[in-house]
Write a protein that holds these residues in place. Structure first.
Motif, PDB file in Angstrom:
ATOM      1  N   ARG A  88      65.543  44.753  56.211  1.00 29.68           N
ATOM      2  CA  ARG A  88      64.595  45.189  57.053  1.00 29.68           C
ATOM      3  C   ARG A  88      63.123  45.611  56.481  1.00 29.68           C
ATOM      4  NH1 ARG A  88      67.191  49.501  60.789  1.00 29.68           N
ATOM      5  NH2 ARG A  88      67.812  50.047  58.636  1.00 29.68           N
ATOM      6  N   LEU A  89      63.571  45.761  55.175  1.00 32.60           N
ATOM      7  CA  LEU A  89      62.097  46.377  54.459  1.00 32.60           C
ATOM      8  C   LEU A  89      61.360  45.146  53.874  1.00 32.60           C
ATOM      9  CD1 LEU A  89      63.518  49.234  52.078  1.00 32.60           C
ATOM     10  CD2 LEU A  89      61.968  49.450  54.185  1.00 32.60           C
ATOM     11  N   CYS A 136      56.569  43.688  50.544  1.00 40.11           N
ATOM     12  CA  CYS A 136      57.147  44.384  51.310  1.00 40.11           C
ATOM     13  C   CYS A 136      56.405  44.970  52.380  1.00 40.11           C
ATOM     14  CB  CYS A 136      57.701  45.987  50.675  1.00 40.11           C
ATOM     15  SG  CYS A 136      59.068  45.518  49.547  1.00 40.11           S
ATOM     16  N   ARG A 185      67.467  42.718  49.526  1.00 43.14           N
ATOM     17  CA  ARG A 185      67.929  41.578  50.575  1.00 43.14           C
ATOM     18  C   ARG A 185      69.239  42.033  50.726  1.00 43.14           C
ATOM     19  NH1 ARG A 185      65.900  37.913  46.901  1.00 43.14           N
ATOM     20  NH2 ARG A 185      68.035  36.847  46.475  1.00 43.14           N
ATOM     21  N   ARG A 211      57.088  53.063  55.927  1.00 47.07           N
ATOM     22  CA  ARG A 211      57.294  52.101  54.814  1.00 47.07           C
ATOM     23  C   ARG A 211      56.178  52.031  53.918  1.00 47.07           C
ATOM     24  NH1 ARG A 211      59.287  46.551  56.768  1.00 47.07           N
ATOM     25  NH2 ARG A 211      57.320  46.612  57.699  1.00 47.07           N
ATOM     26  N   THR A 261      60.685  42.730  56.139  1.00 44.09           N
ATOM     27  CA  THR A 261      60.310  42.019  57.461  1.00 44.09           C
ATOM     28  C   THR A 261      59.071  42.779  57.671  1.00 44.09           C
ATOM     29  OG1 THR A 261      62.469  41.580  58.194  1.00 44.09           O
ATOM     30  CG2 THR A 261      60.783  41.709  59.923  1.00 44.09           C
ATOM     31  N   HIS A 262      57.886  42.293  57.745  1.00 41.41           N
ATOM     32  CA  HIS A 262      56.529  42.734  57.562  1.00 41.41           C
ATOM     33  C   HIS A 262      55.660  41.891  58.584  1.00 41.41           C
ATOM     34  CE1 HIS A 262      56.055  39.752  54.618  1.00 41.41           C
ATOM     35  NE2 HIS A 262      56.630  40.320  53.724  1.00 41.41           N
ATOM     36  N   GLU A 313      69.030  46.505  52.281  1.00 43.26           N
ATOM     37  CA  GLU A 313      68.123  46.660  53.265  1.00 43.26           C
ATOM     38  C   GLU A 313      67.103  45.734  53.539  1.00 43.26           C
ATOM     39  OE1 GLU A 313      67.388  48.607  56.510  1.00 43.26           O
ATOM     40  OE2 GLU A 313      68.776  50.087  54.873  1.00 43.26           O
TER      41      GLU A 313
END
Length: 207
Positions: free
Chosen positions: A202-203, A77, A197, A43, A205-206, A200
């Motif tokens: 999950r992008l 991100c 949102r 990412r 979640t950092h 995807e």
């Protein structure tokens, strides 16, 4: 908004390297505490490419030109990954296209890295409750903070031989030319995060 070689004194450039190295070290330490530190690397690589490419698209804004910064997007991100990712992107910009200097790489890292981490902190604090507000402020606020850091660094590093009034006038013109980016990046980050949102999440979640 990249500091070029020779624009600040050597001691200031060295201090910038020390500060950005320390901040990158903190970021890497936080990343290493994650259950899978390598999970965010793909990412980060993708967003470094976006950060790098955005700097190549110059938008004429008399009396200067501007380009997207995307530090806010990087922060939201990537979280702590944003700082090392931005350092890599700035290094590539400097050696390949002359955007910013090698001696000022540390200072440029702070100018873009601190706003990215600020956007990360803002998103982590209020993004869950007010995602659109957080996204807009993360995008636009990162540009404002980067502008303030750039202008402050240039003023602090002003050599005695330079006319302060003329330099301040040039800085005002440069900052004014970049002000439309505050609104533009606020809208861009808002739209992109709305899409992420939905398709995807999950992008976002950092670290």
């Amino acid at each position: 908004m990249h500091l070029a070689d020779g624009i600040v004194p050597v001691d200031m450039a060295l201090a910038g390297y020390a500060a950005s190295a320390a901040l990158t070290g903190v970021a890497l330490s936080r990343i290493n505490r994650l259950p899978d530190p390598g999970a965010g690397v793909p990412r980060a690589a993708m967003l470094v490419t976006v950060f790098f490419a955005a700097s190549l698209i110059a938008i004429p804004v008399p009396p200067a030109s501007a380009h997207l910064i995307l530090a806010g997007l990087m922060g939201v991100c990537l979280g702590w990954y944003a700082m090392p990712a931005i350092m890599v992107g700035l290094f590539l910009q400097a050696v390949m296209f002359g955007h910013g200097g090698i001696t000022t790489l540390g200072l440029n890292g702070l100018i873009f890295g601190l706003p990215a981490l600020g956007a990360f902190a803002l998103w982590a604090r209020i993004g869950g409750r007010w995602p659109d507000l957080a996204a807009a402020f993360a995008g636009g606020g990162a540009v404002l903070l980067a502008l303030a850091l750039f202008a402050g660094t240039v003023l602090l590093g002003l050599p005695a031989s330079v006319d302060p009034a003329a330099e301040r006038l040039a800085l005002v013109a440069l900052v004014t030319a970049h002000l439309p980016l505050v609104l533009a990046e606020g809208v861009i980050v808002l739209v992109l995060l709305r899409v992420l949102r939905r398709v995807e999440p999950r992008l976002l979640t950092h670290a």
